[in-house]
Design an enzyme around this catalytic site. Structure first.
Site, PDB file in Angstrom:
ATOM      1  CD  GLU A 176      -1.792  -2.379   1.414  1.00  0.00           C
ATOM      2  OE1 GLU A 176      -2.680  -3.248   1.242  1.00  0.00           O
ATOM      3  OE2 GLU A 176      -0.643  -2.651   1.838  1.00  0.00           O
ATOM      4  CG  HIS A 203     -11.135  -7.689   6.538  1.00  0.00           C
ATOM      5  ND1 HIS A 203     -10.427  -8.451   7.430  1.00  0.00           N
ATOM      6  CD2 HIS A 203     -10.539  -7.873   5.329  1.00  0.00           C
ATOM      7  CE1 HIS A 203      -9.445  -9.072   6.794  1.00  0.00           C
ATOM      8  NE2 HIS A 203      -9.494  -8.739   5.519  1.00  0.00           N
TER       9      HIS A 203
END
Length: 668
Positions: free
Chosen positions: A407, A474
């Site tokens: 990322e 998540h």
């Protein structure tokens, strides 16, 4: 220096095809940064500059690399690369103004030393968090490659920086994508006071290229001709055959990490050894022996440089100190963006939230041919939520790019795309994973325009939220991580119509935007969405219902919780405000409603403490206190990580607490 001169052995240089004029130009470009540094050390002792990172003894690397590149090829230097800036012929008075924090520099006094960039000179300066600039170089090179331009991008790091994760992410991306990036490691012996023996265990840092399938070289960083000729050879090859190359330059840091650090931790015999390898003195002696440079000409060159430095200093010293103007400071946080409304077409489709996001992204891809979308599994697979399904076929894998799992490197590359005149959308598989790329978001994208006027034309899509049994990693809705950071815009739609129009605006806007998309809304919420291209303004909340008793302020999934409660309890008379964007925030709509109803409750899915609701509550108290008939209420999720089991997650989310709180406030 006299003793070192007497013990120095004659060092030979391979001139190959270079003319006398080229040899002299290299010499002049070595002398200039050395003489500037010597002057800066004097000014530092006099208190006329605040800090200095010395590159004395390392000039051959900066000068050789810069002269090997073309002037329209980007270089991303670091602390000890003054020779990069001087070899690009930046006016000295501007450098001196920069170091004194004056407006004539490159950052209007907002940043120091080499923490700046310049599109005019194709230079992109460092930030103190060193790693991201390596990924930025990837993005710059990617833009060149996509446009078919035969250009190389050079980026510097020290041997200490090779331990950072950003180094490995950047090299991996460049290798996988065959990007023409010249990764320059200046191995100067120490990371501040930590010797290389405590930094890595491989024999040579150039060996790390093997692990990335990357060509790598190790060369004498104190030999100006070896640097210049080898880098010229490599970059010419890289332009014709785009690929990354790793080069380890062996050199030494003769002074402290910065001047206040000193060099007491360095053995004296090691300093003496490297003093004999001084790149400027050895090259000067060589030119004298070859008859290329005489004593008289050498003195003339130095007199001219002395006069040049003095003139630049006089200009910089004469410049007034910067003055503080609050309006100017605030105005420069973001690049100007004049929103031009594109009204929606009459024809609509009744589609899901996820389809609206996909539709908006597709229309933006059609309109902006310089838009690149990057993310994990977004190409053939279409992304984990299928937002980009079919995009790779329609737009090609140059523009719809699968990325490795990195990322930070990908967000940094998006910044590089923006520097090189592209737009970028980065998809986080889940907003939780932004933590792995947090540094470039809050320290690079957010600050770059304020620092040196470079915009970050980057949108980061953030699938977020709980209620789907996905557990602690998540399910977060982490918008408050970014609303706190000046320079970022934060968007959080609740309906398909808004999702499409606001995503289009986010891509139009040249500033960095965090675009939150609640996973729980993707396939559960439908709406009528116009078929064509349209946009919606930032900073304009939607008043979804009107009432007299209370103001409900919310966004994202909270909007649907509020509407559901209002639908079930018809006796409630409430204004429901859907904020839609959190930065900028529509305070006007909030204040107008609260002044009417006298009571306000703010609902967020985020955990309660330190969230957006806290600031809105404070704003209401500051601006509407005399209108309030009760305390402002905040309702959010429990201050725990998001749990997995359904009963635990239901208790974590604020739905039931919201119902109790609203009735408690109404009864106040």
């Amino acid at each position: 220096m006299h003793s070192a001169t007497s013990r120095r052995e004659a060092m030979e240089f391979d001139t190959k095809h270079l003319t006398h004029e080229e040899l002299l130009l290299l010499y002049k470009n070595l002398v200039l940064p050395r003489m500037i540094e010597e002057k800066m050390l004097v000014l530092l002792r006099q208190g006329k500059i605040s800090k200095w990172f010395s590159g004395i003894g390392q000039e051959a690397i900066s000068v050789g690399v810069t002269m090997a590149l073309r002037k329209d090829e980007y270089i991303l230097p670091m602390h000890r690369n003054l020779g990069v800036f001087t070899s690009r012929n930046i006016p000295l008075h501007r450098l001196f103004s920069q170091w004194q924090g004056k407006a004539g520099g490159f950052t209007k006094g907002r940043d120091r030393s080499f923490h700046f960039g310049s599109q005019e000179f194709h230079l992109v300066g460092m930030i103190s968090h060193l790693g991201p600039q390596l990924g930025v170089a990837d993005g710059i090179a990617l833009a060149h490659k996509i446009r078919g331009e035969k250009k190389v991008t050079a980026v510097f790091t020290g041997e200490g920086g090779t331990s950072e994760g950003d180094f490995h992410e950047a090299l991996n991306i460049a290798s996988v994508w065959d990007l023409p990036v010249l990764f320059c490691i200046e191995n100067n012996g120490y990371g501040l006071s930590t010797p290389v023996s405590e930094q890595y265990r491989c024999d040579h840092l150039s060996d790390r290229g093997i692990g990335y399938g990357m060509e790598a070289h190790r060369i004498d960083g104190n030999n100006i001709l070896e640097v210049y000729l080898k880098i010229s050879e490599l970059t010419e090859s890289m332009r014709e055959n785009p690929r990354p190359v790793l080069v380890e330059f062996m050199t030494f840091r003769m002074r402290g990490h910065e001047e206040a650090s000193g060099t007491k931790y360095v053995p004296e015999d090691l300093l003496a050894l490297w003093e004999l390898r001084d790149p400027l003195a050895n090259y000067r002696d060589f030119l004298h022996r070859r008859g290329v440079l005489g004593e008289s000409e050498d003195m003339t060159i130095r007199r001219q440089i002395t006069a040049q430095i003095q003139q630049g200093l006089q200009t910089a010293f004469a410049e007034p100190s910067v003055t503080f103007h609050v309006e100017r400071e605030l105005a420069d946080v973001y690049k100007d963006f004049s929103f031009t409304a594109v009204p929606p077409e009459e024809h609509s489709r009744h589609i899901r939230f996820v389809d609206a996001v996909s539709d908006g992204l597709q229309h933006a891809m059609d309109r902006f041919d310089n838009l690149i979308v990057m993310g994990q599994d977004i190409a053939a697979y279409g992304g984990v939520f299928k937002v980009t399904e079919g995009f790779a076929i329609r737009y090609g894998t140059d523009r719809i790019r699968n990325t490795p799992i990195c990322e930070s490197g990908v967000i940094s590359a998006a910044m590089g795309l923006a520097i090189n005149n592209m737009k970028a959308v980065v998809e986080m598989q889940f907003s939780d994973f932004i933590s792995s790329g947090f540094n470039p978001v809050v320290n690079y994208l957010a600050k770059v325009h304020y620092r040196w006027g470079q915009h970050a034309d980057v949108v980061i899509r953030m699938p977020c939220g709980g209620g789907v049994g996905a557990g602690p990693f998540h399910s977060q809705t982490n918008e408050a991580w970014f609303t706190k950071t000046p320079g970022l815009k934060v968007v959080y739609p609740a309906f398909p119509y808004d999702a499409k129009g606001l995503l289009v605006t986010a891509i139009e806007d040249p500033n960095p935007v965090l675009f939150f998309e609640h996973k729980g809304l993707y396939r559960s919420v439908y709406g009528d969405v116009p078929e064509g291209y349209y946009n919606l303004p930032f900073g304009k909340a939607a008043l979804l219902s009107e009432g007299e008793d209370i103001t409900i302020i919310t966004y994202g999934m909270g909007v649907h919780w509020a509407l559901d409660l209002l639908g079930r309890e018809t006796e409630l008379s409430a204004d429901i405000i859907d904020l839609r964007t959190l930065q900028p925030l529509d305070t006007e709509t909030i204040f107008r409603s609260v002044r009417k109803t006298g009571k306000a409750i703010i609902l967020q899915e985020d955990t309660l403490f330190g969230g957006v609701a806290s600031d809105i509550s404070a704003l209401i108290t500051e601006h509407c206190f005399e209108y309030l008939d009760g305390p402002v209420q905040r309702v959010g999720s429990l201050d725990t990580p998001v749990p997995f089991a359904p009963d635990l997650e239901n208790g974590f989310l604020p739905v039931e607490r919201f119902k109790l709180a609203i009735h408690r406030l109404l009864a106040y």
